[in-house]
Design a protein around this motif. Structure first.
Motif, short mmCIF file in Angstrom:
data_model
loop_
_atom_site.label_atom_id
_atom_site.label_comp_id
_atom_site.label_asym_id
_atom_site.label_seq_id
_atom_site.Cartn_x
_atom_site.Cartn_y
_atom_site.Cartn_z
N LEU A 48 -15.54 -52.32 -20.72
CA LEU A 48 -15.64 -51.28 -21.58
C LEU A 48 -14.52 -50.15 -21.44
N SER A 49 -14.49 -49.22 -22.39
CA SER A 49 -13.24 -48.26 -22.36
C SER A 49 -14.03 -46.83 -22.62
N SER A 50 -13.23 -46.02 -22.52
CA SER A 50 -13.70 -44.55 -22.35
C SER A 50 -12.37 -43.74 -22.33
N CYS A 51 -12.77 -42.33 -22.51
CA CYS A 51 -11.70 -41.36 -22.52
C CYS A 51 -11.46 -40.45 -21.56
N ILE A 52 -10.68 -39.68 -21.21
CA ILE A 52 -10.55 -38.60 -20.40
C ILE A 52 -9.27 -37.71 -20.72
N SER A 53 -9.18 -36.50 -20.23
CA SER A 53 -7.98 -35.83 -20.46
C SER A 53 -6.73 -36.41 -20.15
N ASN A 54 -5.42 -36.22 -21.19
CA ASN A 54 -4.34 -36.74 -21.04
C ASN A 54 -3.61 -36.19 -19.84
N GLN A 55 -3.91 -35.16 -19.08
CA GLN A 55 -3.32 -34.78 -18.15
C GLN A 55 -3.59 -35.70 -16.66
N VAL A 56 -4.69 -36.45 -16.87
CA VAL A 56 -4.95 -37.22 -15.54
C VAL A 56 -4.21 -38.30 -15.28
N VAL A 57 -3.81 -38.33 -14.08
CA VAL A 57 -2.95 -39.36 -13.58
C VAL A 57 -3.96 -40.50 -13.07
N VAL A 58 -3.76 -41.62 -13.70
CA VAL A 58 -4.87 -42.85 -13.40
C VAL A 58 -4.07 -43.91 -12.79
N ASN A 59 -4.01 -43.92 -11.29
CA ASN A 59 -3.64 -45.01 -10.65
C ASN A 59 -4.36 -45.05 -9.39
N GLY A 60 -4.08 -46.27 -8.54
CA GLY A 60 -4.88 -46.57 -7.33
C GLY A 60 -4.23 -45.78 -6.26
N THR A 61 -2.86 -45.38 -6.26
CA THR A 61 -2.38 -44.41 -5.14
C THR A 61 -2.90 -43.09 -5.22
N ASN A 62 -2.93 -42.37 -6.13
CA ASN A 62 -3.23 -40.97 -6.17
C ASN A 62 -4.64 -40.47 -6.63
N THR A 63 -5.50 -41.68 -7.08
CA THR A 63 -6.41 -41.20 -7.99
C THR A 63 -7.67 -42.07 -7.25
N SER A 64 -8.81 -41.60 -7.22
CA SER A 64 -9.83 -42.44 -6.72
C SER A 64 -11.11 -42.57 -7.77
N TYR A 65 -11.88 -43.21 -7.39
CA TYR A 65 -12.87 -43.15 -8.40
C TYR A 65 -13.69 -42.04 -8.59
N PHE A 66 -13.84 -41.39 -7.20
CA PHE A 66 -14.58 -39.86 -7.31
C PHE A 66 -13.86 -38.94 -8.49
N ASP A 67 -12.66 -39.02 -8.27
CA ASP A 67 -11.73 -38.12 -9.36
C ASP A 67 -11.95 -38.49 -10.83
N ILE A 68 -12.03 -40.02 -11.00
CA ILE A 68 -12.20 -40.31 -12.42
C ILE A 68 -13.48 -40.12 -12.96
N HIS A 69 -14.59 -40.33 -12.27
CA HIS A 69 -15.84 -40.11 -12.65
C HIS A 69 -15.92 -38.66 -13.08
N ASN A 70 -15.41 -37.68 -11.89
CA ASN A 70 -15.46 -36.27 -12.42
C ASN A 70 -14.93 -35.76 -13.47
N HIS A 71 -13.59 -36.52 -13.85
CA HIS A 71 -13.17 -36.17 -15.16
C HIS A 71 -13.76 -36.91 -16.43
N LEU A 72 -14.37 -37.80 -15.99
CA LEU A 72 -15.19 -38.35 -17.26
C LEU A 72 -16.38 -37.38 -17.34
N THR A 73 -16.96 -36.97 -16.55
CA THR A 73 -18.24 -35.87 -16.87
C THR A 73 -17.82 -34.61 -17.34
N TYR A 74 -16.54 -34.25 -16.96
CA TYR A 74 -15.78 -33.01 -17.34
C TYR A 74 -15.71 -33.08 -18.99
N GLY A 75 -15.18 -34.25 -19.28
CA GLY A 75 -15.02 -34.42 -20.85
C GLY A 75 -13.37 -34.33 -21.20
N PHE A 76 -13.16 -34.36 -22.53
CA PHE A 76 -11.97 -34.33 -23.07
C PHE A 76 -11.87 -33.56 -24.23
#
Length: 274
Positions: A192-220
Protein backbone atom coordinates in the motif's frame (compact mmCIF):
# COMPACT_ATOMS: atom_id res chain seq x y z
CA UNK A 1 -4.90 58.92 -15.12
CA UNK A 2 -3.36 55.53 -14.32
CA UNK A 3 -0.86 55.17 -11.49
CA UNK A 4 1.95 52.66 -11.84
CA UNK A 5 3.96 50.63 -9.40
CA UNK A 6 7.67 51.33 -9.27
CA UNK A 7 9.87 48.22 -9.53
CA UNK A 8 6.92 46.06 -8.48
CA UNK A 9 6.59 47.85 -5.10
CA UNK A 10 3.69 49.97 -3.98
CA UNK A 11 2.31 51.39 -0.73
CA UNK A 12 -0.95 49.61 -1.52
CA UNK A 13 -0.13 46.29 -3.15
CA UNK A 14 -2.83 44.06 -4.66
CA UNK A 15 -2.75 41.84 -1.58
CA UNK A 16 -3.02 44.79 0.82
CA UNK A 17 -5.95 46.18 -1.11
CA UNK A 18 -7.55 42.76 -1.13
CA UNK A 19 -7.36 42.55 2.65
CA UNK A 20 -8.70 46.08 2.98
CA UNK A 21 -11.62 45.38 0.69
CA UNK A 22 -12.40 42.06 2.36
CA UNK A 23 -12.49 43.73 5.79
CA UNK A 24 -14.96 46.29 4.55
CA UNK A 25 -17.19 43.83 2.70
CA UNK A 26 -17.08 41.33 5.58
CA UNK A 27 -18.16 43.95 8.12
CA UNK A 28 -20.95 45.10 5.84
CA UNK A 29 -22.06 41.55 5.09
CA UNK A 30 -22.38 40.65 8.76
CA UNK A 31 -24.65 43.59 9.44
CA UNK A 32 -26.81 43.78 6.32
CA UNK A 33 -26.46 40.68 4.12
CA UNK A 34 -29.15 38.04 4.75
CA UNK A 35 -26.97 35.52 2.92
CA UNK A 36 -23.96 36.01 5.19
CA UNK A 37 -22.54 32.65 6.29
CA UNK A 38 -21.22 32.39 9.86
CA UNK A 39 -18.41 29.88 10.51
CA UNK A 40 -19.57 26.31 11.01
CA UNK A 41 -18.06 23.29 12.77
CA UNK A 42 -18.74 19.71 13.81
CA UNK A 43 -15.98 19.08 16.37
CA UNK A 44 -13.87 20.93 18.94
CA UNK A 45 -10.80 21.17 16.68
CA UNK A 46 -12.07 22.66 13.43
CA UNK A 47 -14.30 25.46 14.67
CA UNK A 48 -14.12 28.05 11.90
CA UNK A 49 -15.11 26.44 8.61
CA UNK A 50 -15.63 29.32 6.19
CA UNK A 51 -15.39 29.97 2.46
CA UNK A 52 -14.10 28.47 0.27
CA UNK A 53 -14.93 25.43 2.46
CA UNK A 54 -18.40 24.43 3.53
CA UNK A 55 -20.07 21.67 5.50
CA UNK A 56 -22.57 19.53 3.62
CA UNK A 57 -25.20 20.77 6.08
CA UNK A 58 -24.52 24.46 5.42
CA UNK A 59 -26.95 26.56 3.35
CA UNK A 60 -26.34 26.11 -0.37
CA UNK A 61 -25.07 29.66 -0.85
CA UNK A 62 -22.22 29.11 1.65
CA UNK A 63 -18.78 28.11 0.38
CA UNK A 64 -18.15 26.15 -2.79
CA UNK A 65 -19.29 22.61 -3.66
CA UNK A 66 -15.80 21.46 -4.63
CA UNK A 67 -14.60 22.30 -1.10
CA UNK A 68 -17.34 20.44 0.73
CA UNK A 69 -16.56 18.79 4.07
CA UNK A 70 -18.80 16.61 6.20
CA UNK A 71 -19.26 15.49 9.80
CA UNK A 72 -18.70 11.87 10.78
CA UNK A 73 -19.08 10.97 14.49
CA UNK A 74 -18.34 14.60 15.39
CA UNK A 75 -15.19 14.63 13.27
CA UNK A 76 -14.62 16.83 10.23
CA UNK A 77 -13.85 14.70 7.17
CA UNK A 78 -13.03 15.16 3.51
CA UNK A 79 -13.19 12.52 0.77
CA UNK A 80 -10.88 12.13 -2.19
CA UNK A 81 -12.36 11.64 -5.64
CA UNK A 82 -11.93 7.88 -5.28
CA UNK A 83 -13.79 8.08 -1.94
CA UNK A 84 -10.92 7.59 0.50
CA UNK A 85 -11.87 9.27 3.78
CA UNK A 86 -9.48 11.67 5.51
CA UNK A 87 -9.82 13.52 8.80
CA UNK A 88 -9.36 17.29 8.67
CA UNK A 89 -6.71 18.19 11.26
CA UNK A 90 -6.54 21.92 10.64
CA UNK A 91 -7.45 24.66 8.17
CA UNK A 92 -5.04 27.57 7.94
CA UNK A 93 -6.69 30.52 6.21
CA UNK A 94 -3.48 32.52 6.64
CA UNK A 95 -1.37 30.36 4.32
CA UNK A 96 -4.25 28.73 2.39
CA UNK A 97 -3.58 25.14 3.49
CA UNK A 98 -5.68 22.32 4.86
CA UNK A 99 -4.01 19.48 6.80
CA UNK A 100 -5.58 16.05 6.52
CA UNK A 101 -4.79 12.55 7.82
CA UNK A 102 -5.93 9.07 6.83
CA UNK A 103 -9.07 8.06 8.71
CA UNK A 104 -7.95 4.46 9.32
CA UNK A 105 -5.04 5.49 11.53
CA UNK A 106 -5.20 5.36 15.32
CA UNK A 107 -2.59 7.51 17.04
CA UNK A 108 -2.35 5.05 19.95
CA UNK A 109 -2.27 1.89 17.84
CA UNK A 110 0.91 1.38 15.84
CA UNK A 111 -0.65 -1.64 14.13
CA UNK A 112 -3.18 0.66 12.46
CA UNK A 113 -2.17 1.14 8.85
CA UNK A 114 -3.50 3.69 6.35
CA UNK A 115 -5.71 3.17 3.34
CA UNK A 116 -3.97 2.41 0.09
CA UNK A 117 -3.87 5.88 -1.44
CA UNK A 118 -1.76 7.26 -4.26
CA UNK A 119 -2.08 11.04 -4.26
CA UNK A 120 -2.32 12.70 -7.65
CA UNK A 121 -2.77 16.38 -8.45
CA UNK A 122 -6.46 15.82 -9.19
CA UNK A 123 -7.19 13.54 -6.21
CA UNK A 124 -9.07 16.34 -4.43
CA UNK A 125 -11.25 18.98 -6.02
CA UNK A 126 -9.57 22.37 -5.92
CA UNK A 127 -6.63 21.25 -3.76
CA UNK A 128 -3.00 20.95 -4.82
CA UNK A 129 -0.06 19.13 -3.26
CA UNK A 130 2.05 22.09 -4.35
CA UNK A 131 2.11 25.65 -3.13
CA UNK A 132 3.75 28.50 -5.02
CA UNK A 133 6.14 30.62 -2.99
CA UNK A 134 8.48 33.39 -4.18
CA UNK A 135 8.50 32.14 -7.76
CA UNK A 136 9.03 28.47 -6.91
CA UNK A 137 6.79 25.45 -6.61
CA UNK A 138 6.91 24.10 -3.06
CA UNK A 139 6.00 20.45 -2.64
CA UNK A 140 3.89 19.93 0.47
CA UNK A 141 3.78 16.14 0.76
CA UNK A 142 5.69 13.01 -0.17
CA UNK A 143 4.53 9.51 -0.95
CA UNK A 144 5.63 6.58 1.19
CA UNK A 145 5.24 2.91 0.34
CA UNK A 146 4.56 -0.07 2.59
CA UNK A 147 6.31 -3.19 1.33
CA UNK A 148 5.40 -6.70 2.41
CA UNK A 149 8.52 -8.83 2.67
CA UNK A 150 8.87 -12.57 3.24
CA UNK A 151 12.26 -12.08 4.90
CA UNK A 152 14.02 -9.04 6.39
CA UNK A 153 15.63 -7.10 3.49
CA UNK A 154 19.11 -7.12 5.05
CA UNK A 155 20.95 -6.01 1.93
CA UNK A 156 19.12 -2.67 1.76
CA UNK A 157 18.29 -2.25 5.45
CA UNK A 158 19.28 1.44 5.55
CA UNK A 159 16.47 2.29 3.15
CA UNK A 160 13.82 0.12 4.79
CA UNK A 161 11.99 1.00 8.02
CA UNK A 162 10.81 -2.07 9.90
CA UNK A 163 7.32 -1.84 11.43
CA UNK A 164 7.68 -5.02 13.52
CA UNK A 165 9.43 -3.30 16.44
CA UNK A 166 6.23 -1.31 17.07
CA UNK A 167 3.69 -3.82 15.72
CA UNK A 168 4.42 -7.42 16.68
CA UNK A 169 4.06 -9.87 13.84
CA UNK A 170 4.03 -7.22 11.12
CA UNK A 171 6.10 -7.93 8.03
CA UNK A 172 5.70 -4.46 6.56
CA UNK A 173 8.64 -2.23 5.70
CA UNK A 174 8.28 1.46 4.86
CA UNK A 175 10.33 3.14 2.13
CA UNK A 176 10.34 6.57 0.55
CA UNK A 177 7.95 6.65 -2.41
CA UNK A 178 10.77 7.86 -4.63
CA UNK A 179 12.69 4.59 -4.37
CA UNK A 180 13.53 2.64 -7.54
CA UNK A 181 11.49 -0.50 -8.03
CA UNK A 182 14.65 -2.14 -9.41
CA UNK A 183 16.21 -1.71 -5.96
CA UNK A 184 13.43 -3.61 -4.22
CA UNK A 185 14.72 -6.49 -2.13
CA UNK A 186 13.99 -10.02 -3.25
CA UNK A 187 10.82 -11.35 -1.65
CA UNK A 188 9.25 -7.90 -1.20
CA UNK A 189 6.21 -6.49 -2.97
CA UNK A 190 4.25 -3.26 -2.76
CA UNK A 191 1.30 -3.57 -0.38
CA UNK A 192 0.00 0.00 0.00
CA UNK A 193 0.93 3.66 -0.34
CA UNK A 194 0.21 6.79 1.71
CA UNK A 195 1.34 10.40 2.24
CA UNK A 196 3.22 12.40 4.85
CA UNK A 197 4.72 15.89 4.97
CA UNK A 198 7.47 16.46 2.43
CA UNK A 199 9.77 17.65 5.21
CA UNK A 200 9.98 14.17 6.78
CA UNK A 201 13.18 12.19 6.19
CA UNK A 202 12.36 8.57 5.37
CA UNK A 203 15.23 6.13 5.88
CA UNK A 204 16.13 3.36 8.28
CA UNK A 205 19.11 5.24 9.70
CA UNK A 206 17.42 8.41 10.98
CA UNK A 207 13.76 7.36 11.14
CA UNK A 208 11.87 4.67 13.07
CA UNK A 209 8.34 3.45 12.46
CA UNK A 210 7.38 5.30 15.64
CA UNK A 211 8.28 8.51 13.77
CA UNK A 212 6.53 7.45 10.57
CA UNK A 213 3.30 6.53 12.34
CA UNK A 214 3.28 9.82 14.23
CA UNK A 215 3.80 11.73 10.98
CA UNK A 216 0.99 9.76 9.34
CA UNK A 217 -1.46 10.60 12.12
CA UNK A 218 -0.33 14.25 12.08
CA UNK A 219 -1.20 14.38 8.37
CA UNK A 220 -0.04 16.36 5.37
CA UNK A 221 -0.99 19.69 3.85
CA UNK A 222 -2.73 20.58 0.60
CA UNK A 223 -3.12 24.11 -0.72
CA UNK A 224 -6.06 25.82 -2.37
CA UNK A 225 -4.24 29.07 -3.16
CA UNK A 226 -2.57 27.94 -6.38
CA UNK A 227 -5.80 26.52 -7.73
CA UNK A 228 -7.76 29.66 -6.85
CA UNK A 229 -5.23 31.93 -8.54
CA UNK A 230 -5.24 29.76 -11.64
CA UNK A 231 -9.05 29.72 -11.79
CA UNK A 232 -9.15 33.51 -11.62
CA UNK A 233 -6.15 34.59 -13.66
CA UNK A 234 -5.33 31.59 -15.83
CA UNK A 235 -1.82 31.81 -14.36
CA UNK A 236 0.08 30.45 -11.37
CA UNK A 237 0.50 33.27 -8.87
CA UNK A 238 1.59 33.63 -5.28
CA UNK A 239 2.13 36.18 -2.55
CA UNK A 240 5.80 37.15 -2.41
CA UNK A 241 6.63 36.95 1.30
CA UNK A 242 10.20 38.12 0.65
CA UNK A 243 8.67 41.49 -0.26
CA UNK A 244 7.64 43.41 2.87
CA UNK A 245 4.65 44.74 0.93
CA UNK A 246 3.56 41.18 0.02
CA UNK A 247 3.27 41.81 -3.69
CA UNK A 248 1.39 39.46 -5.95
CA UNK A 249 3.71 37.63 -8.35
CA UNK A 250 2.66 35.54 -11.33
CA UNK A 251 4.65 33.48 -13.78
CA UNK A 252 3.40 35.10 -16.96
CA UNK A 253 1.79 38.36 -15.87
CA UNK A 254 2.67 41.37 -13.77
CA UNK A 255 0.07 43.66 -12.25
CA UNK A 256 1.52 47.15 -12.51
CA UNK A 257 -1.22 49.79 -12.95
CA UNK A 258 -4.09 50.69 -10.69
CA UNK A 259 -6.41 49.39 -13.42
CA UNK A 260 -4.78 45.96 -13.13
CA UNK A 261 -5.15 46.06 -9.35
CA UNK A 262 -8.87 46.76 -9.73
CA UNK A 263 -9.16 43.76 -12.01
CA UNK A 264 -7.56 41.62 -9.28
CA UNK A 265 -9.89 42.96 -6.61
CA UNK A 266 -12.97 42.40 -8.73
CA UNK A 267 -11.89 38.87 -9.53
CA UNK A 268 -11.16 38.03 -5.90
CA UNK A 269 -14.45 39.50 -4.79
CA UNK A 270 -16.13 36.86 -6.91
CA UNK A 271 -13.93 33.98 -5.80
CA UNK A 272 -13.14 34.70 -2.16
CA UNK A 273 -15.89 37.03 -1.14
CA UNK A 274 -18.72 34.53 -1.36
Amino acid sequence: MAYYLVDNYSIMTPFFLLLFLNNITSSYAKSSNPHYCPPSSCDNYIINITSPFRLNTDPKHCGYPEYELSCDNNLTVIHSKNDVKFLVRSINYGNYTIRIADSKLDKNNYCSFPNNFLLRENSFNGLSSYSYHSGEDVKLRKQIVFLKCENPPIEVNNNYIDTASYCNGSNYYVVDGGFNVSDMAIGCETELSSCISNQVVVNGTNTSYFDIHNHLTYGFELSWLKIQFYNVFGDYCSIDYSDEMRSLRCRHRSFRSIDDILIILNAFTGVLGK
